[in-house]
Design a protein around this motif. Sequence first.
Motif, PDB file in Angstrom:
ATOM      1  N   ASP A  28      31.022  37.848  38.407  1.00  0.00           N
ATOM      2  CA  ASP A  28      31.789  37.131  39.432  1.00  0.00           C
ATOM      3  C   ASP A  28      31.545  37.655  40.846  1.00  0.00           C
ATOM      4  OD1 ASP A  28      33.944  35.204  37.946  1.00  0.00           O
ATOM      5  OD2 ASP A  28      33.439  36.934  36.702  1.00  0.00           O
ATOM      6  N   THR A 165      32.570  29.944  29.368  1.00  0.00           N
ATOM      7  CA  THR A 165      33.876  29.372  29.014  1.00  0.00           C
ATOM      8  C   THR A 165      33.730  27.876  28.729  1.00  0.00           C
ATOM      9  OG1 THR A 165      36.157  28.963  29.698  1.00  0.00           O
ATOM     10  CG2 THR A 165      34.536  29.057  31.469  1.00  0.00           C
ATOM     11  N   SER A 211      33.941  34.523  30.376  1.00  0.00           N
ATOM     12  CA  SER A 211      35.238  34.141  29.813  1.00  0.00           C
ATOM     13  C   SER A 211      36.053  35.425  29.793  1.00  0.00           C
ATOM     14  CB  SER A 211      35.030  33.598  28.392  1.00  0.00           C
ATOM     15  OG  SER A 211      36.254  33.311  27.760  1.00  0.00           O
ATOM     16  N   GLY A 212      37.360  35.294  29.969  1.00  0.00           N
ATOM     17  CA  GLY A 212      38.212  36.478  30.001  1.00  0.00           C
ATOM     18  C   GLY A 212      38.576  36.940  28.604  1.00  0.00           C
ATOM     19  N   GLU A 223      39.961  28.774  27.107  1.00  0.00           N
ATOM     20  CA  GLU A 223      39.230  29.194  28.308  1.00  0.00           C
ATOM     21  C   GLU A 223      38.767  30.651  28.187  1.00  0.00           C
ATOM     22  OE1 GLU A 223      41.490  28.395  31.801  1.00  0.00           O
ATOM     23  OE2 GLU A 223      40.155  29.525  33.125  1.00  0.00           O
ATOM     24  N   ASN A 224      39.677  31.519  27.744  1.00  0.00           N
ATOM     25  CA  ASN A 224      39.369  32.949  27.650  1.00  0.00           C
ATOM     26  C   ASN A 224      39.361  33.373  26.189  1.00  0.00           C
ATOM     27  OD1 ASN A 224      39.247  33.400  30.514  1.00  0.00           O
ATOM     28  ND2 ASN A 224      41.442  33.031  30.503  1.00  0.00           N
ATOM     29  N   HIS A 243      35.027  36.049  34.602  1.00  0.00           N
ATOM     30  CA  HIS A 243      35.839  34.843  34.788  1.00  0.00           C
ATOM     31  C   HIS A 243      37.261  35.109  35.289  1.00  0.00           C
ATOM     32  CE1 HIS A 243      36.800  30.655  34.417  1.00  0.00           C
ATOM     33  NE2 HIS A 243      37.709  30.843  33.489  1.00  0.00           N
ATOM     34  N   THR A 244      37.940  36.132  34.752  1.00  0.00           N
ATOM     35  CA  THR A 244      39.339  36.338  35.141  1.00  0.00           C
ATOM     36  C   THR A 244      39.488  37.386  36.248  1.00  0.00           C
ATOM     37  OG1 THR A 244      39.486  37.688  33.136  1.00  0.00           O
ATOM     38  CG2 THR A 244      40.469  35.504  33.058  1.00  0.00           C
ATOM     39  N   HIS A 245      38.364  37.904  36.734  1.00  0.00           N
ATOM     40  CA  HIS A 245      38.365  38.805  37.895  1.00  0.00           C
ATOM     41  C   HIS A 245      39.242  40.044  37.673  1.00  0.00           C
ATOM     42  CE1 HIS A 245      36.930  35.480  40.932  1.00  0.00           C
ATOM     43  NE2 HIS A 245      36.397  35.342  39.736  1.00  0.00           N
ATOM     44  N   GLN A 246      39.228  40.560  36.451  1.00  0.00           N
ATOM     45  CA  GLN A 246      40.064  41.717  36.137  1.00  0.00           C
ATOM     46  C   GLN A 246      39.223  42.984  35.957  1.00  0.00           C
ATOM     47  OE1 GLN A 246      41.614  39.574  32.743  1.00  0.00           O
ATOM     48  NE2 GLN A 246      43.690  40.108  33.379  1.00  0.00           N
ATOM     49  N   GLN A 259      35.137  44.439  31.822  1.00  0.00           N
ATOM     50  CA  GLN A 259      35.013  43.437  32.885  1.00  0.00           C
ATOM     51  C   GLN A 259      35.073  44.171  34.224  1.00  0.00           C
ATOM     52  OE1 GLN A 259      37.158  39.488  34.720  1.00  0.00           O
ATOM     53  NE2 GLN A 259      37.434  39.824  32.539  1.00  0.00           N
TER      54      GLN A 259
END
Length: 535
Positions: A28, A165, A211-212, A223-224, A243-246, A259
């Motif tokens: 990301d 995803t 994908s998260g 989605e995740n 994907h979830t920016h974590q 991630q």
Amino acid sequence: MRHWLGILLITLGLQAQEARIQILGTTDLHGHLLAQETFTLQPANQGWAKVATLIRQQRALNPNTLLVDCGDTLQGEPVNYVRNVLRPDLPEPSIAIMNALGYAAMAVGNHDYDFGLEALRDAERQARFPFLSANTQGPKGKPAFPAYSIVMVAGVRVALVGFTTPRVPVMTEPGNVAGLTFQDLVAAGRTLVPRLREKEKADLVIALVHSGLGTLGGREGDENAALRLADQVPGLDAIFTGHTHQALQTEHKGIPILQALSFGRALAAVDLVLRQEKGHWRVVASTGRLLRPEDATASDPEVLALTLELRAATDRYLDTAATNLQVDLDSRWSRMEDTPVMALLHQVQRQATSAQLSAAACPGTKLYIPKGPTSVRQFYALAPYESRVARIRLTGAQLKLYLEHAARHYAYSWEPELYQRESPFYDFDTVEGVGYALDLGQPAGSRVRNLSYQGRPVTPEQSFTLALSTYRLRGGGGYMAAIGFSGEAEQVTRVSQRNLLLEQVLSRPTLNPVPAGTWRTIPYLDRERVMTLAK
Ligand SMILES: [Zn+2]
């Protein structure tokens, strides 16, 4: 004792061979090149410039290193807009950097489609590494991308498998994914991973997943789904997610799952120790870690050089003088009262679609454009996404449900917090063109009061046209599900919401957006409380 045993093993020719492999993963990046915030120009420990330095440092410590990326690489920053729309003659900046750093593979992310499939294919052609997605099919069920890639590191056969995803179609304009279908991650992994072990003789299988994490109880098509992948697909050695920016550093069934945040704010690493037994490599230890660029991390000179021309073109574009604002645009108050910033967005949307009403999301709490001379940069920050504006037709009953859905995101008026914690700011919509109040003393679902159009109460069967972003229309924030809308748009603008806004602020010498003042909360949310409690 050990010494003697070692000699004995060498004598017998049985000494196990060992390999230490390091896999470094980014995700990301969204076009973030420099270690600074694009709109405020404040320094930040992020971007390719700093993460490239970390990559080179880690690789120097272990030359048996593989570099991978989990996607959402090609869209997000003004450089991406300028490169794709204004300067397609220049190389895609992230791909040029990844080529220079020697990336082995990238999983395709949902936002990589945002400038259209042709732009994605163009980037893919420029890349000296494969774009992977095992669960994306083209026409007639043919793979749209290679599912995997085999690389040799330290004599070990490594399979890199990419996943995307499956929710891509609701996250980008329909034309960008025409003819493509997206399978569930687990379903795709279950057939592929055993084949990599048996037929491709892979010693290591590494998943690159846009994908998260998701949950173990997740369902097909979620989605995740990285955790479900770890749980239900045997044969994976490590999972890099996105994907979830974590910031994620965990494991499941002994499989490291990582991630690396987003925008180059972290670098994920997995260290693997393998031992060769009877001609096969076996993982004997694997650990994951996250590294973060710091103040002291230097910017990589090659990253700066490779992107110099594009950055200069982007700065020229962003520094273009725009309108002379007659009023401050301050986003902090946009969830508590009608504001000039929302008035401007609504005006742009209604003008572009000739709709009676407009629904738009609040731009967070950090946007501030002081009155006086302005530039494109300031308004770009107000609408950074590529979504367009659509006009739909809905009933008075659906309009009320729309507003009830927006009102769900507020806490009860007597609670210490103002907003539901899990609600992101971009899911708070306000509607212009009708009058209404949100009674925050009532439970979610019965908060809309005094809904009126041109001074008269709105009736359930009344018909309206509403302008809204195509992100909403595709299901973003759950508004369409909440109002039971599954129809087509009457009209979709040709350009993005941002470009409509920019047309407005570039063509008007002065601008004074005046709030309609037709909605409020009950009780009024006071500014002091918003200042201390707003996220
Ligand atoms: Zn992303």
